[in-house]
Design an enzyme around this catalytic site. Structure first.
Site, mmCIF file in Angstrom:
data_model
loop_
_atom_site.group_PDB
_atom_site.id
_atom_site.type_symbol
_atom_site.label_atom_id
_atom_site.label_comp_id
_atom_site.label_asym_id
_atom_site.label_seq_id
_atom_site.Cartn_x
_atom_site.Cartn_y
_atom_site.Cartn_z
ATOM 1 N N LYS A 13 0.805 -1.239 -0.126
ATOM 2 C CA LYS A 13 0.089 0.026 0.121
ATOM 3 C C LYS A 13 0.776 1.446 0.089
ATOM 4 O O LYS A 13 0.487 2.282 -0.656
ATOM 5 C CB LYS A 13 -1.124 0.224 1.090
ATOM 6 C CG LYS A 13 -2.127 -0.986 1.152
ATOM 7 C CD LYS A 13 -3.142 -0.591 2.611
ATOM 8 C CE LYS A 13 -2.578 -0.839 3.684
ATOM 9 N NZ LYS A 13 -1.996 -2.074 4.107
ATOM 10 N N ARG A 88 -10.063 1.052 8.526
ATOM 11 C CA ARG A 88 -9.549 -0.424 8.708
ATOM 12 C C ARG A 88 -10.757 -0.943 9.227
ATOM 13 O O ARG A 88 -10.573 -2.204 9.726
ATOM 14 C CB ARG A 88 -8.398 -0.587 9.545
ATOM 15 C CG ARG A 88 -7.210 -0.504 8.924
ATOM 16 C CD ARG A 88 -5.976 -0.706 9.931
ATOM 17 N NE ARG A 88 -4.852 -1.081 9.555
ATOM 18 C CZ ARG A 88 -3.760 -0.570 8.909
ATOM 19 N NH1 ARG A 88 -3.763 0.653 8.797
ATOM 20 N NH2 ARG A 88 -2.718 -1.517 8.940
ATOM 21 N N ARG A 133 10.748 -1.590 12.040
ATOM 22 C CA ARG A 133 9.357 -1.431 12.501
ATOM 23 C C ARG A 133 9.235 -2.638 13.544
ATOM 24 O O ARG A 133 9.656 -3.599 13.385
ATOM 25 C CB ARG A 133 8.440 -1.841 11.330
ATOM 26 C CG ARG A 133 8.076 -0.437 10.740
ATOM 27 C CD ARG A 133 7.204 -0.497 9.706
ATOM 28 N NE ARG A 133 5.901 -0.642 10.230
ATOM 29 C CZ ARG A 133 4.657 -0.773 9.366
ATOM 30 N NH1 ARG A 133 4.806 -0.035 8.134
ATOM 31 N NH2 ARG A 133 3.467 -1.208 9.992
HETATM 32 P P1 AMP Z 1 0.420 0.484 8.799
HETATM 33 O O1 AMP Z 1 1.499 1.379 8.774
HETATM 34 O O2 AMP Z 1 -0.820 1.067 7.920
HETATM 35 O O3 AMP Z 1 0.460 -0.988 8.841
HETATM 36 O O4 AMP Z 1 -0.093 0.744 10.351
HETATM 37 C C1 AMP Z 1 0.663 0.298 11.434
HETATM 38 C C2 AMP Z 1 -0.229 0.122 12.664
HETATM 39 O O5 AMP Z 1 -0.735 1.431 12.784
HETATM 40 C C3 AMP Z 1 -1.285 -0.714 12.467
HETATM 41 O O6 AMP Z 1 -0.948 -2.094 12.971
HETATM 42 C C4 AMP Z 1 -2.234 -0.157 13.830
HETATM 43 O O7 AMP Z 1 -1.882 -0.479 14.870
HETATM 44 C C5 AMP Z 1 -2.124 1.331 13.449
HETATM 45 N N1 AMP Z 1 -3.087 1.997 12.500
HETATM 46 C C6 AMP Z 1 -2.839 2.210 11.499
HETATM 47 N N2 AMP Z 1 -3.739 3.045 10.503
HETATM 48 C C7 AMP Z 1 -4.981 2.579 11.579
HETATM 49 C C8 AMP Z 1 -6.257 2.798 11.381
HETATM 50 N N3 AMP Z 1 -6.965 3.203 10.357
HETATM 51 N N4 AMP Z 1 -7.073 2.271 12.572
HETATM 52 C C9 AMP Z 1 -6.449 1.837 13.555
HETATM 53 N N5 AMP Z 1 -5.154 1.517 13.644
HETATM 54 C C10 AMP Z 1 -4.205 1.950 12.550
#
Ligand code: AMP
Length: 190
Positions: A13, A88, A133
């Site tokens: 993404k 999400r 990360r």
């Molecule tokens: P990502 O970089 O999109 O994989 O997001 C990393 C982490 O941030 C996720 O595993 C969640 O803990 C948190 N996170 C990011 N976007 C959201 C969202 N829209 N709703 C809830 N938690 C989020």
């Protein structure tokens, strides 16, 4: 171009989102990046979300919806946006739908990047070496995939019902996926 990317973690993404934003001159908004920046800055919000992110769980809908409401207008100042990592959950999708309509910036397309669990797991483990990360480790990845299936996958039906869902095979190379995505979005923008 007003688009959002829907995909399991590790599906690409972020990589594709940045490319889409550049090609169409849209603002790129990644909620994961925003939250990681909050954690890194040592803010109160960052402190609240760090352990949730480290475990692969989801930050509360209320907090995330407030964050979108606050950041979307500036990101979309040029008329377009690419949302990565939001929504999400179904409540987030409902809120995003209403908010974007209210702002006069309705969503035009949802790109679903389809990649199987083994492939995304391999990609995230490979990424761990460079990303640093905390959530790119095997136990957390398993949880993130389970959370995706339970909370986020229902959005496929949500956007299919709105008539704006487009499926793209996210398993080939980054450049091959970009070609397919641009092909699709050029048709919509055209
Ligand atoms: P990502 O970089 O999109 O994989 O997001 C990393 C982490 O941030 C996720 O595993 C969640 O803990 C948190 N996170 C990011 N976007 C959201 C969202 N829209 N709703 C809830 N938690 C989020």
């Amino acid at each position: 171009m007003r688009v959002l990317l829907l995909a399991p973690p590790g599906a690409g993404k972020g990589t594709q989102g940045v490319r889409i934003a550049e090609r169409y001159g849209a603002g790129y908004l990644s909620t994961g990046d925003m939250l990681r920046a909050e954690v890194a800055s040592g803010s109160e919000l960052g402190a609240r979300v760090k352990s949730i992110m480290d475990s692969g769980g989801l930050v509360s809908d209320e907090l995330m919806i407030d964050l979108l409401r606050e950041r979307l207008p500036a990101a979309a100042a040029g008329g377009g946006y690419v949302l990565d990592g939001f929504p999400r959950t179904v409540p987030q999708a409902d809120a995003a739908w209403t908010l974007t309509e209210e702002l006069g910036l309705p969503l035009e397309a949802v790109v679903l990047l389809e990649v199987d669990d083994d492939t995304v797991t391999e990609r995230m483990l490979a990424r761990a070496a460079v990303s640093g990360r905390a959530d790119d480790n095997e136990a957390t990845i398993r949880n993130r995939l389970a959370v995706y299936k339970e909370k986020t996958e229902p959005l496929v039906a949500f956007y299919a019902a709105k008539g704006i869902l487009h499926r793209i095979d996210g398993s080939p190379t980054i450049d091959e996926v970009s070609v397919a995505v641009f092909d699709l979005l050029d048709g919509i923008a055209g």
